[in-house]
Design a protein around this motif. Structure first.
Motif, PDB file in Angstrom:
ATOM      1  N   ALA A 128       4.772  -6.466  15.487  1.00  0.00           N
ATOM      2  CA  ALA A 128       4.837  -7.489  16.533  1.00  0.00           C
ATOM      3  C   ALA A 128       6.110  -8.324  16.400  1.00  0.00           C
ATOM      4  O   ALA A 128       6.763  -8.669  17.399  1.00  0.00           O
ATOM      5  N   ALA A 129       6.486  -8.657  15.143  1.00  0.00           N
ATOM      6  CA  ALA A 129       7.681  -9.475  14.917  1.00  0.00           C
ATOM      7  C   ALA A 129       8.952  -8.720  15.290  1.00  0.00           C
ATOM      8  O   ALA A 129       9.962  -9.329  15.681  1.00  0.00           O
ATOM      9  N   LYS A 130       8.934  -7.394  15.200  1.00  0.00           N
ATOM     10  CA  LYS A 130      10.106  -6.576  15.521  1.00  0.00           C
ATOM     11  C   LYS A 130      10.502  -6.722  16.987  1.00  0.00           C
ATOM     12  O   LYS A 130      11.680  -6.535  17.351  1.00  0.00           O
ATOM     13  N   GLU A 131       9.526  -7.084  17.815  1.00  0.00           N
ATOM     14  CA  GLU A 131       9.839  -7.288  19.232  1.00  0.00           C
ATOM     15  C   GLU A 131      10.771  -8.477  19.418  1.00  0.00           C
ATOM     16  O   GLU A 131      11.467  -8.585  20.423  1.00  0.00           O
ATOM     17  N   VAL A 132      10.787  -9.396  18.421  1.00  0.00           N
ATOM     18  CA  VAL A 132      11.630 -10.596  18.504  1.00  0.00           C
ATOM     19  C   VAL A 132      12.976 -10.356  17.833  1.00  0.00           C
ATOM     20  O   VAL A 132      14.035 -10.696  18.353  1.00  0.00           O
ATOM     21  N   ALA A 133      12.914  -9.771  16.613  1.00  0.00           N
ATOM     22  CA  ALA A 133      14.147  -9.520  15.853  1.00  0.00           C
ATOM     23  C   ALA A 133      13.898  -8.421  14.840  1.00  0.00           C
ATOM     24  O   ALA A 133      12.769  -8.218  14.378  1.00  0.00           O
ATOM     25  N   SER A 134      14.962  -7.712  14.467  1.00  0.00           N
ATOM     26  CA  SER A 134      14.822  -6.616  13.502  1.00  0.00           C
ATOM     27  C   SER A 134      14.955  -7.102  12.063  1.00  0.00           C
ATOM     28  O   SER A 134      14.655  -6.367  11.129  1.00  0.00           O
ATOM     29  N   GLN A 135      15.472  -8.337  11.878  1.00  0.00           N
ATOM     30  CA  GLN A 135      15.530  -8.916  10.530  1.00  0.00           C
ATOM     31  C   GLN A 135      14.363  -9.883  10.402  1.00  0.00           C
ATOM     32  O   GLN A 135      14.313 -10.916  11.061  1.00  0.00           O
ATOM     33  N   THR A 163      11.580 -12.115   8.025  1.00  0.00           N
ATOM     34  CA  THR A 163      11.297 -12.797   6.755  1.00  0.00           C
ATOM     35  C   THR A 163       9.782 -12.711   6.495  1.00  0.00           C
ATOM     36  O   THR A 163       8.978 -13.113   7.348  1.00  0.00           O
ATOM     37  N   LEU A 164       9.412 -12.208   5.290  1.00  0.00           N
ATOM     38  CA  LEU A 164       7.994 -11.980   4.945  1.00  0.00           C
ATOM     39  C   LEU A 164       7.653 -12.709   3.654  1.00  0.00           C
ATOM     40  O   LEU A 164       8.355 -12.573   2.650  1.00  0.00           O
ATOM     41  N   THR A 165       6.581 -13.515   3.670  1.00  0.00           N
ATOM     42  CA  THR A 165       6.129 -14.184   2.438  1.00  0.00           C
ATOM     43  C   THR A 165       5.332 -13.183   1.605  1.00  0.00           C
ATOM     44  O   THR A 165       4.412 -12.529   2.098  1.00  0.00           O
ATOM     45  N   VAL A 166       5.675 -13.079   0.329  1.00  0.00           N
ATOM     46  CA  VAL A 166       5.031 -12.101  -0.572  1.00  0.00           C
ATOM     47  C   VAL A 166       4.643 -12.797  -1.880  1.00  0.00           C
ATOM     48  O   VAL A 166       5.508 -13.330  -2.587  1.00  0.00           O
ATOM     49  N   CYS A 167       3.348 -12.796  -2.167  1.00  0.00           N
ATOM     50  CA  CYS A 167       2.882 -13.350  -3.443  1.00  0.00           C
ATOM     51  C   CYS A 167       3.238 -12.381  -4.571  1.00  0.00           C
ATOM     52  O   CYS A 167       3.269 -11.158  -4.375  1.00  0.00           O
ATOM     53  N   GLU A 168       3.513 -12.912  -5.760  1.00  0.00           N
ATOM     54  CA  GLU A 168       3.901 -12.064  -6.889  1.00  0.00           C
ATOM     55  C   GLU A 168       2.817 -11.070  -7.273  1.00  0.00           C
ATOM     56  O   GLU A 168       3.091 -10.053  -7.903  1.00  0.00           O
ATOM     57  N   THR A 169       1.556 -11.376  -6.911  1.00  0.00           N
ATOM     58  CA  THR A 169       0.463 -10.459  -7.234  1.00  0.00           C
ATOM     59  C   THR A 169       0.247  -9.410  -6.152  1.00  0.00           C
ATOM     60  O   THR A 169      -0.551  -8.490  -6.333  1.00  0.00           O
ATOM     61  N   ASP A 170       0.921  -9.563  -5.002  1.00  0.00           N
ATOM     62  CA  ASP A 170       0.783  -8.572  -3.924  1.00  0.00           C
ATOM     63  C   ASP A 170       1.490  -7.274  -4.300  1.00  0.00           C
ATOM     64  O   ASP A 170       2.550  -7.296  -4.938  1.00  0.00           O
ATOM     65  N   ASN A 171       0.907  -6.173  -3.843  1.00  0.00           N
ATOM     66  CA  ASN A 171       1.506  -4.865  -4.102  1.00  0.00           C
ATOM     67  C   ASN A 171       1.953  -4.267  -2.751  1.00  0.00           C
ATOM     68  O   ASN A 171       1.254  -3.458  -2.152  1.00  0.00           O
ATOM     69  N   ILE A 172       3.109  -4.713  -2.274  1.00  0.00           N
ATOM     70  CA  ILE A 172       3.615  -4.307  -0.952  1.00  0.00           C
ATOM     71  C   ILE A 172       4.919  -3.536  -1.121  1.00  0.00           C
ATOM     72  O   ILE A 172       5.867  -4.032  -1.755  1.00  0.00           O
ATOM     73  N   ASP A 173       4.968  -2.349  -0.574  1.00  0.00           N
ATOM     74  CA  ASP A 173       6.182  -1.524  -0.639  1.00  0.00           C
ATOM     75  C   ASP A 173       7.036  -1.829   0.598  1.00  0.00           C
ATOM     76  O   ASP A 173       6.945  -1.165   1.632  1.00  0.00           O
ATOM     77  N   THR A 174       7.859  -2.873   0.516  1.00  0.00           N
ATOM     78  CA  THR A 174       8.661  -3.299   1.666  1.00  0.00           C
ATOM     79  C   THR A 174       9.743  -2.276   2.019  1.00  0.00           C
ATOM     80  O   THR A 174      10.119  -2.146   3.186  1.00  0.00           O
ATOM     81  N   GLN A 175      10.231  -1.540   1.040  1.00  0.00           N
ATOM     82  CA  GLN A 175      11.255  -0.529   1.332  1.00  0.00           C
ATOM     83  C   GLN A 175      10.694   0.577   2.216  1.00  0.00           C
ATOM     84  O   GLN A 175      11.363   1.050   3.151  1.00  0.00           O
ATOM     85  N   LEU A 176       9.457   0.977   1.943  1.00  0.00           N
ATOM     86  CA  LEU A 176       8.823   2.003   2.769  1.00  0.00           C
ATOM     87  C   LEU A 176       8.620   1.497   4.191  1.00  0.00           C
ATOM     88  O   LEU A 176       8.864   2.220   5.172  1.00  0.00           O
ATOM     89  N   ILE A 177       8.199   0.221   4.324  1.00  0.00           N
ATOM     90  CA  ILE A 177       7.981  -0.360   5.649  1.00  0.00           C
ATOM     91  C   ILE A 177       9.301  -0.432   6.416  1.00  0.00           C
ATOM     92  O   ILE A 177       9.370  -0.147   7.617  1.00  0.00           O
ATOM     93  N   GLU A 178      10.384  -0.818   5.728  1.00  0.00           N
ATOM     94  CA  GLU A 178      11.703  -0.877   6.377  1.00  0.00           C
ATOM     95  C   GLU A 178      12.105   0.491   6.915  1.00  0.00           C
ATOM     96  O   GLU A 178      12.621   0.619   8.039  1.00  0.00           O
ATOM     97  N   THR A 179      11.851   1.515   6.141  1.00  0.00           N
ATOM     98  CA  THR A 179      12.217   2.875   6.560  1.00  0.00           C
ATOM     99  C   THR A 179      11.389   3.336   7.745  1.00  0.00           C
ATOM    100  O   THR A 179      11.907   3.909   8.725  1.00  0.00           O
ATOM    101  N   LEU A 180      10.072   3.057   7.665  1.00  0.00           N
ATOM    102  CA  LEU A 180       9.168   3.513   8.725  1.00  0.00           C
ATOM    103  C   LEU A 180       9.409   2.773  10.040  1.00  0.00           C
ATOM    104  O   LEU A 180       9.353   3.366  11.128  1.00  0.00           O
ATOM    105  N   LEU A 181       9.681   1.468   9.957  1.00  0.00           N
ATOM    106  CA  LEU A 181       9.757   0.648  11.162  1.00  0.00           C
ATOM    107  C   LEU A 181      11.197   0.338  11.588  1.00  0.00           C
ATOM    108  O   LEU A 181      11.418  -0.308  12.629  1.00  0.00           O
TER     109      LEU A 181
END
Length: 645
Positions: free
Chosen positions: A92-99, A101-119
Motif C-alpha cells: 500500500a505504501a508503494k503507491e505513495v513512494a518507492s522508498q 521507512t519501516l519500524t523494526v523491533c530488534e526481536t522481529d525476524n523480517i527479511d527486508t532484503q527479500l521484500i525489497e527484491t519482491l516488491l
C-alpha cells in the motif's frame, strides 16, 4: 460442582479496529476481554495497573510488547506482527513512494532484503528495542527525510505530527487466535499454581514449628502463628519490619545470597535459644525466596526425652544397621553373613578386632538385626571406669550403699538393658572381682544391686569386645576361663584395615561427601599410596588422616604434593616407624635426610622414600634385617621385597 470462572484478559493496542476484529473472531465463553488504548507515556505502569485490577493476562499488540514481557517477566502475551501483514502495508505504501521507512523491533525476524527484491522498493529500517529508542530513532529518521512511513501506534502519532504519509501494520485473525490460546494456557497454569500456593500456605499454618517465608529481596510474605510467638512479633509494626530485623540471625540473607541451605543451626534471639533451618525455594518463575523453620530448643529436648522414654526404660538406642558396614572385600562379606546368622540367637557374642576397626558399629548392627531391636542397646566401656565404679554402674546400687550414693539408689546397666542388649566394650580390662559377678548374672539371669539384697531378674543378651586377645589374658590369669567360654559362645573377628585395603575407596565416600568431594578427588596414585600403608589405627586413623588432608585442601582440586607430604608426616608421627621416618619431615635423624625425588609420579616418589627408610633402618640396626623389619613394623619378606625393588 464449582462453576467455572471465565478468564479475565486485558487487551492493549494502538490499533483502532482491533476490538472489532477480536469480538468478531472470538466466540469463547471461557474468557472476558476488556480493551485499552496503549499508553506511550508509561506503558510499564499501565500494564502493572491492569494486573493490580485483577486481570490474569495482558494481551498486547505493539512492537513494544516484547520489552514489556522482558520487564514484567510474566503474564504478557504479544500478538506478533505477521510477515504477510507487513508486506500488505508496504504494498500500500508503494503507491505513495518507492522508498519506504519501516519500524523494526530488534526481536522481529523480517527479511527486508527479500521484500525489497519482491516488491521493487527500497526499505529504510528504523531499529528499536524500547519506547525510548523507538522515539529517538523515528525523530532522527524524520529529520533525515521520510517519503512514507510503515509501522504501529507511535509511528502513527509521529506521522500525524509531521504530516507524513502513514500505513499501519494490522494484526490478522490467525495471530489473534494463537495469542488467545496462549493466554488461556498461561491463565490456566497460573490458577493451578495459585491453588497449590494456597494449599501450601494452609499447610504451613498448621505447622507446630515456626515458619517464615521471604521473597527474593528478603521481604516477609508469610509467617505462621508459631513464628510470631517464637520471635515475639510486634503487633504494632508491619510484618516486614518486625521480621526483617531477624533476617541475619535466621540465616535468611546468607541463603538468599548463596542459594544454599543452612540446616540445624542453633541461634539465640530475644534470649531464647532456637534451632533454625533455612532453605532456598522457587515455587514458580515469579516467586523465589527462602523459607525458615524455627523450633524452640527446649521443646526439642522435651520431644527427645519422650522418644527415649517410649523406646524403653533406658532410652538407649542402636543407630547402625548391617547396611552401615561398608566394604565389599571377602572379609566384610563373611562378617555380614555371620552377623545375620547370629542375630536371631540369644547366645553371647564376642567381637575381636584391633583398635579403630569399628567394634561398636558391629555390635549395634547385630542388635538391630535381632529380635531385641525394639528394646534398649546399652554400651559400656569397661576400660573407662575404675573397678568400683564399673561394678556400681553395671549392677546398680541401693540408697546408702556408699558415700555419695543417690537417694533412692540407681538402676545399673543390666536393668537398663532389660529385654535388649548389653555391649561390654574392652572387657579385657575388667577386674577379676567384677568378672565373677558378671559370670553369676550370665548363669542365673538375676542381679543384686550393690548394697542390696533384692534379686532383680533381667532378660538381656550380652555382646562383648576387646582389642586384647582374651585367650592370652586367660593364660596370664587376668581373665577367668569359665567367663571366657561363657562370653565367647559366638565369635566375630573384624579384620584390620591392612587385610582389606580394597575397601578404602568405599570407606572414604561418606567423609568425602561431608566435605563436598567425591572419590574422584583422590587420584589412583593417592589411593594406591594409602593401600601401601598398614594403618595400625585402622579406620579411625584412615579417617583422621583423610580429614586433615581435606581441611588443608579446602576447595582446591586434588593436590598430590600436599597429599604426599601429609602421608609421610603422618607415618612419621603415628606409626611404629616414627624414629626412622622422622627425617622425612626434616626434623633430623643424624645428618642424612630423606630425599624427595623430583619429576616423578606419586607412586614412584613413595617407593623411593620407602626404600630410603628401609635402608636407613637396616643400617641403624647394624645390617640385621630381622631387627630392622621388627622396628619398622613390617614382615621380613616385605622388607626384602622393598630392598630389591
Amino acid at each position: 460442582m464449582l462453576l467455572f470462572r471465565p478468564y479475565r484478559f486485558a487487551v492493549v493496542s494502538h490499533t483502532p479496529r482491533l476490538e472489532t476484529i477480536m469480538k468478531e473472531t472470538m466466540r469463547d465463553h471461557e474468557i472476558t476481554l476488556d480493551f485499552f488504548d496503549f499508553s506511550y507515556e508509561d506503558p510499564l505502569r499501565m500494564v502493572q495497573n491492569l494486573f493490580d485490577q485483577g486481570y490474569e493476562v495482558v494481551i498486547c499488540y505493539s512492537s513494544l510488547g516484547a520489552s514489556l514481557l522482558y520487564e514484567l517477566g510474566r503474564s504478557v502475551v504479544v500478538i506478533p506482527r505477521d510477515d504477510y501483514e507487513i508486506i500488505k502495508a508496504i504494498v500500500a505504501a508503494k503507491e505513495v513512494a518507492s522508498q519506504i521507512t519501516l519500524t523494526v523491533c530488534e526481536t522481529d525476524n523480517i527479511d527486508t532484503q527479500l521484500i525489497e527484491t519482491l516488491l521493487d522498493v527500497q526499505i529504510k529500517k528504523v531499529m528499536f528495542n524500547s519506547l525510548e529508542t523507538l522515539s529517538s530513532a523515528l525523530d532522527k529518521a524524520i529529520s533525515e527525510g521520510i517519503e512514507v512511513l510503515v509501522g504501529g501506534g507511535l509511528s502513527y502519532t509521529k506521522a500525524q505530527v509531521n504530516d507524513l504519509p502513514f500505513f499501519r501494520i494490522k494484526p490478522n485473525r490467525y495471530s489473534i487466535e494463537q495469542a488467545i490460546i496462549q493466554a488461556k494456557g498461561m491463565a490456566r497454569d497460573q490458577r493451578v499454581e495459585r491453588e497449590r500456593l494456597q494449599q501450601f500456605i494452609a499447610m504451613l499454618k498448621l505447622f507446630r514449628t515456626g515458619v517464615l517465608c521471604v521473597n527474593e529481596i528478603g521481604h516477609t510474605i508469610f509467617s505462621n502463628a508459631k513464628a510470631k510467638d517464637l520471635l515475639k512479633f510486634d503487633q504494632t509494626g508491619s510484618q516486614e519490619v518486625s521480621f526483617g530485623k531477624y533476617n541475619e540471625a535466621l540465616m535468611i540473607n546468607e541463603v538468599l545470597q548463596k542459594g544454599e541451605a543452612v540446616e540445624d543451626r542453633s541461634v539465640t534471639i530475644n534470649g531464647v535459644q532456637l534451632l533454625i533451618t533455612t532453605l532456598p525455594f522457587s515455587l514458580h518463575p515469579d516467586l523465589d525466596g527462602a523459607i525458615t523453620f524455627i523450633s524452640d530448643v527446649n521443646s526439642i529436648h522435651n520431644i527427645a526425652g519422650q522418644l527415649r522414654k517410649n523406646r524403653g526404660k533406658s532410652g538407649f538406642i542402636a543407630h547402625y544397621q548391617i547396611n552401615d558396614i561398608i566394604g565389599e572385600s571377602p572379609e566384610i562379606k563373611e562378617l555380614k553373613s555371620a552377623i545375620k546368622a547370629y542375630a536371631p540367637k540369644n547366645a553371647a557374642v564376642w567381637i575381636s578386632g584391633e583398635t579403630g576397626t569399628g567394634k561398636e558399629l558391629i555390635a549395634q548392627s547385630l542388635h538391630n538385626a535381632s529380635l531385641r531391636s525394639k528394646h534398649p542397646f546399652v554400651a559400656v566401656n569397661c576400660a573407662a571406669l575404675t573397678e568400683s565404679l564399673l561394678e556400681s554402674e553395671l549392677f546398680g546400687y541401693t540408697e546408702g550403699a556408699f558415700t555419695g550414693a543417690k537417694k533412692g539408689g540407681k538402676p545399673g546397666f543390666f536393668e537398663m538393658a532389660h529385654k535388649g542388649t548389653l555391649f561390654l566394650d574392652e572387657i579385657g580390662d575388667m577386674g577379676l572381682e567384677t568378672q565373677a559377678r558378671l559370670l553369676r548374672v550370665l548363669e542365673t539371669k538375676e542381679i543384686v544391686r550393690v548394697g542390696g539384697d533384692k534379686v532383680v531378674p533381667v532378660d538381656i543378651r550380652v555382646i562383648s569386645a576387646s582389642h586384647k586377645p582374651l585367650s592370652t589374658l586367660v593364660k596370664e590369669r587376668k581373665f577367668r576361663q569359665d567367663l571366657f567360654y561363657r562370653m565367647t559362645t559366638l565369635r566375630l573377628r573384624i579384620s584390620p584395615l591392612r587385610e582389606r585395603l580394597s575397601d578404602i575407596p568405599l570407606l572414604l565416600n561418606n567423609l568425602l561427601k561431608a566435605y563436598g568431594k567425591s572419590i574422584n578427588s583422590l587420584t589412583p596414585s593417592m589411593l594406591e599410596a594409602m593401600s601401601n600403608y598398614s594403618w595400625p589405627g585402622n579406620i579411625r586413623e584412615l579417617f583422621a588422616f583423610l580429614e586433615s588432608y581435606l581441611v588443608l585442601l579446602e576447595n582446591r582440586a586434588a593436590n598430590q604434593k600436599l597429599f604426599l607430604k601429609l602421608l609421610v608426616d603422618w607415618i612419621s608421627d603415628d606409626s611404629s616407624v616414627a624414629d626412622t621416618v622422622a627425617s622425612s619431615t626434616n626434623k633430623g635423624l643424624g645428618s642424612e635426610q630423606i630425599l624427595y625425588p623430583k619429576n616423578q609420579k606419586l607412586k614412584e616418589q613413595l617407593e623411593s622414600i620407602r626404600q630410603q627408610l628401609v635402608k636407613r633402618a637396616v643400617d641403624e640396626c647394624g645390617g640385621n634385617k630381622k631387627k630392622a623389619s621388627s622396628r619398622l613394623g613390617i614382615s621380613y619378606n616385605t622388607l626384602w621385597r622393598i630392598m630389591i625393588d
